[in-house]
Write a protein that holds these residues in place. Structure first.
Motif, short mmCIF file in Angstrom:
data_model
loop_
_atom_site.label_atom_id
_atom_site.label_comp_id
_atom_site.label_asym_id
_atom_site.label_seq_id
_atom_site.Cartn_x
_atom_site.Cartn_y
_atom_site.Cartn_z
N TYR A 16 0.83 -1.21 0.00
CA TYR A 16 0.00 0.00 0.00
C TYR A 16 0.86 1.26 0.00
O TYR A 16 1.89 1.33 0.67
CB TYR A 16 -0.90 0.03 1.23
CG TYR A 16 -2.10 -0.89 1.13
CD1 TYR A 16 -3.16 -0.57 0.27
CD2 TYR A 16 -2.18 -2.06 1.87
CE1 TYR A 16 -4.28 -1.41 0.17
CE2 TYR A 16 -3.28 -2.90 1.78
CZ TYR A 16 -4.32 -2.57 0.93
OH TYR A 16 -5.41 -3.40 0.83
N GLU A 27 -0.05 5.83 -0.71
CA GLU A 27 -1.05 6.83 -1.12
C GLU A 27 -0.59 7.47 -2.41
O GLU A 27 0.61 7.55 -2.68
CB GLU A 27 -1.18 7.91 -0.04
CG GLU A 27 -1.80 7.45 1.25
CD GLU A 27 -1.97 8.60 2.24
OE1 GLU A 27 -2.89 8.52 3.05
OE2 GLU A 27 -1.19 9.58 2.19
N LYS A 71 -5.10 9.28 -2.09
CA LYS A 71 -5.94 8.11 -1.81
C LYS A 71 -5.04 6.88 -1.59
O LYS A 71 -4.03 6.71 -2.28
CB LYS A 71 -6.89 7.82 -2.98
CG LYS A 71 -7.97 8.87 -3.17
CD LYS A 71 -8.99 8.38 -4.20
CE LYS A 71 -10.19 9.30 -4.27
NZ LYS A 71 -9.93 10.49 -5.10
N LYS A 72 -5.44 6.04 -0.65
CA LYS A 72 -4.69 4.81 -0.37
C LYS A 72 -4.99 3.79 -1.48
O LYS A 72 -6.15 3.54 -1.80
CB LYS A 72 -5.12 4.26 0.99
CG LYS A 72 -4.39 2.99 1.41
CD LYS A 72 -4.92 2.52 2.78
CE LYS A 72 -4.42 1.15 3.14
NZ LYS A 72 -5.02 0.64 4.38
N HIS A 131 -1.85 14.62 1.90
CA HIS A 131 -1.39 13.26 2.17
C HIS A 131 -1.39 13.02 3.69
O HIS A 131 -1.01 13.89 4.47
CB HIS A 131 0.01 13.01 1.58
CG HIS A 131 1.06 13.98 2.03
ND1 HIS A 131 1.95 13.71 3.04
CD2 HIS A 131 1.33 15.24 1.61
CE1 HIS A 131 2.74 14.76 3.23
NE2 HIS A 131 2.39 15.71 2.37
N TRP A 134 0.04 10.13 5.01
CA TRP A 134 1.27 9.40 5.34
C TRP A 134 2.48 10.29 5.09
O TRP A 134 2.55 10.99 4.07
CB TRP A 134 1.35 8.10 4.55
CG TRP A 134 0.37 7.07 5.06
CD1 TRP A 134 -0.34 7.12 6.22
CD2 TRP A 134 0.01 5.84 4.42
NE1 TRP A 134 -1.13 6.00 6.34
CE2 TRP A 134 -0.94 5.20 5.27
CE3 TRP A 134 0.38 5.21 3.23
CZ2 TRP A 134 -1.51 3.96 4.96
CZ3 TRP A 134 -0.19 3.98 2.92
CH2 TRP A 134 -1.12 3.36 3.78
N CYS A 157 4.26 6.95 1.76
CA CYS A 157 4.28 5.69 2.51
C CYS A 157 4.01 5.97 3.98
O CYS A 157 4.32 7.04 4.50
CB CYS A 157 5.65 5.01 2.38
SG CYS A 157 6.10 4.59 0.70
N GLU A 158 3.49 4.96 4.66
CA GLU A 158 3.15 5.10 6.08
C GLU A 158 4.41 5.10 6.95
O GLU A 158 4.51 5.82 7.92
CB GLU A 158 2.23 3.95 6.49
CG GLU A 158 1.62 4.10 7.85
CD GLU A 158 0.61 3.02 8.19
OE1 GLU A 158 -0.13 3.22 9.16
OE2 GLU A 158 0.58 1.97 7.50
#
Length: 377
Positions: free
Chosen positions: A261, A263, A274-275, A322, A324, A341-342
């Motif tokens: 995953y 975004e 959006k993810k 965003h 993340w 990215c997270e």
């Protein structure tokens, strides 16, 4: 007795130093600490678990912890990994997928069973299920819209150059025709939620289409996988006459470089992020709303640095929307693509794989793919 046990243990350690014995006989993992004293091979702990499931063929012991009889040690000395390979892999077809320690349990188990239990690479006629050039049978296929797995008839025909499936068992016309030249198959047990789950992709109108299938019988699923590889191999032999096997075999099937995953935002960079689930397949970066979607929401072509592609950590300072924090910017000749990215670890992993793709010079046929992406509506 104790002296003999110690002597046997020392002898086993010496045997592990010999050529071929320093890697698992089955998956190539370094430093095996187990051995099959009935087959005479040194194996890793992971493959030991598979050997335990075929006790009529293979009995295993720990090299470090278990007591060994002198006769067992002598048998190990007279065999070893290289000798076993020469015996059990006499006739492995060039297209057959030989798994490593990085591959899923199913591929490794069926490789071990094919070698020692079914002797498929000693007797060529036992390779019929995947080498005949034609295969038909029923697989459970995930429905595109409802997500249910339903039994579907599949036919692989090398002569026609297609894999096709039928929505009804008595249907005359197939629901889909997948050309051998664009097909890929990769085992995805975690993603599909089934230990025998296979993801098959092909190009439809130059967009990637995914289908997800499984069979209750692991051998059946691996036979389908190798049958697809065989059909691709023979197609490529015609497409690249005279090309050596070492050139063709890496092109038969490929695992994805990376999935996960991130975004993303749209081309104007003003919409919210959006993810999405991302899959990097060679130079195609595809994104999906759900990992099991049939079609990607979009695809990004990643060319080489010589063609004006670069990867940068972070996002432009004006970027908003965003959630993340760890950004990635991919610069292409036409526009910038922004991702987030997270975690920092994920950002670094994605940047590393993007960089490896950008650093690789483009092949002539990849320029044609790039041109198609530029003219995509």
């Amino acid at each position: 007795m104790a002296v003999e046990l110690e002597k046997n243990r020392r002898r086993l350690h010496e045997l592990l130093q010999l050529a071929g014995n320093g890697e698992c006989a089955d998956c190539g993992a370094a430093g095996p600490e187990w051995a099959s004293f009935t087959l005479g091979v040194f194996v890793c702990q992971s493959c030991t678990g598979i050997h335990r499931n075929i006790p009529q063929i293979s009995r295993v012991k720990s090299v470090l912890l278990d007591p060994w009889e002198t006769s067992e040690v002598e048998f190990m000395a007279s065999t070893g990994n290289n000798a076993a390979k020469a015996k059990y892999e006499q006739k492995v077809p060039a297209f057959y997928y030989c798994p490593t320690h990085l591959d899923c349990l199913l591929l490794r188990e069926q490789w071990i069973r094919a070698r020692y239990e079914r002797n498929e690479f000693i007797y060529v006629e036992r390779q019929e299920p995947y080498s005949a050039g034609y295969r038909e049978g029923f697989l459970w296929k995930r429905g595109r819209d409802n997500g249910q797995f339903l039994s579907r008839k599949f036919i692989l025909s090398e002569r026609e150059g297609v894999l096709k499936y039928f929505n009804k068992h008595d249907a005359r016309e197939p629901k889909a025709l997948m050309k051998i030249q664009t097909i890929n198959a990769t085992f995805q047990p975690k993603k599909i939620g089934n230990p025998f789950g296979l993801q098959i992709t092909y190009l439809k109108d130059n967009s990637t289409r995914n289908i997800f299938v499984y069979h209750e019988d692991g051998k059946e699923m691996v036979d389908w996988f190798n049958a697809i590889r065989a059909a691709r191999f023979h197609y490529l032999q015609v497409a690249y006459p005279g090309a050596p096997d070492v050139y063709l075999v890496p092109k038969l099937t490929r695992n994805y470089i990376k999935e996960g995953y991130m975004e993303k935002t749209g081309p104007k960079h003003t919409e919210g992020f959006k993810k999405r689930w991302f899959t990097l397949d060679d130079r195609r970066l595809m994104y999906f709303k759900d990992p099991l979607d049939a079609y990607a929401r979009g695809e990004v072509f990643i060319g080489s640095k010589e063609s004006g592609y670069t990867v940068l950590p972070g996002l432009p300072s004006s970027t908003q929307g965003h959630h993340w924090p760890f950004g990635i910017t991919i610069v292409t000749p036409d526009r910038k693509f922004l991702f987030a990215c997270e975690m920092e670890k994920q950002q670094k992993e994605w940047i590393a794989v993007f960089q490896s793709v950008v650093n690789r010079p483009m092949l002539p046929q990849e320029y044609a793919v790039e041109a198609h992406f530029k003219h995509k509506p």
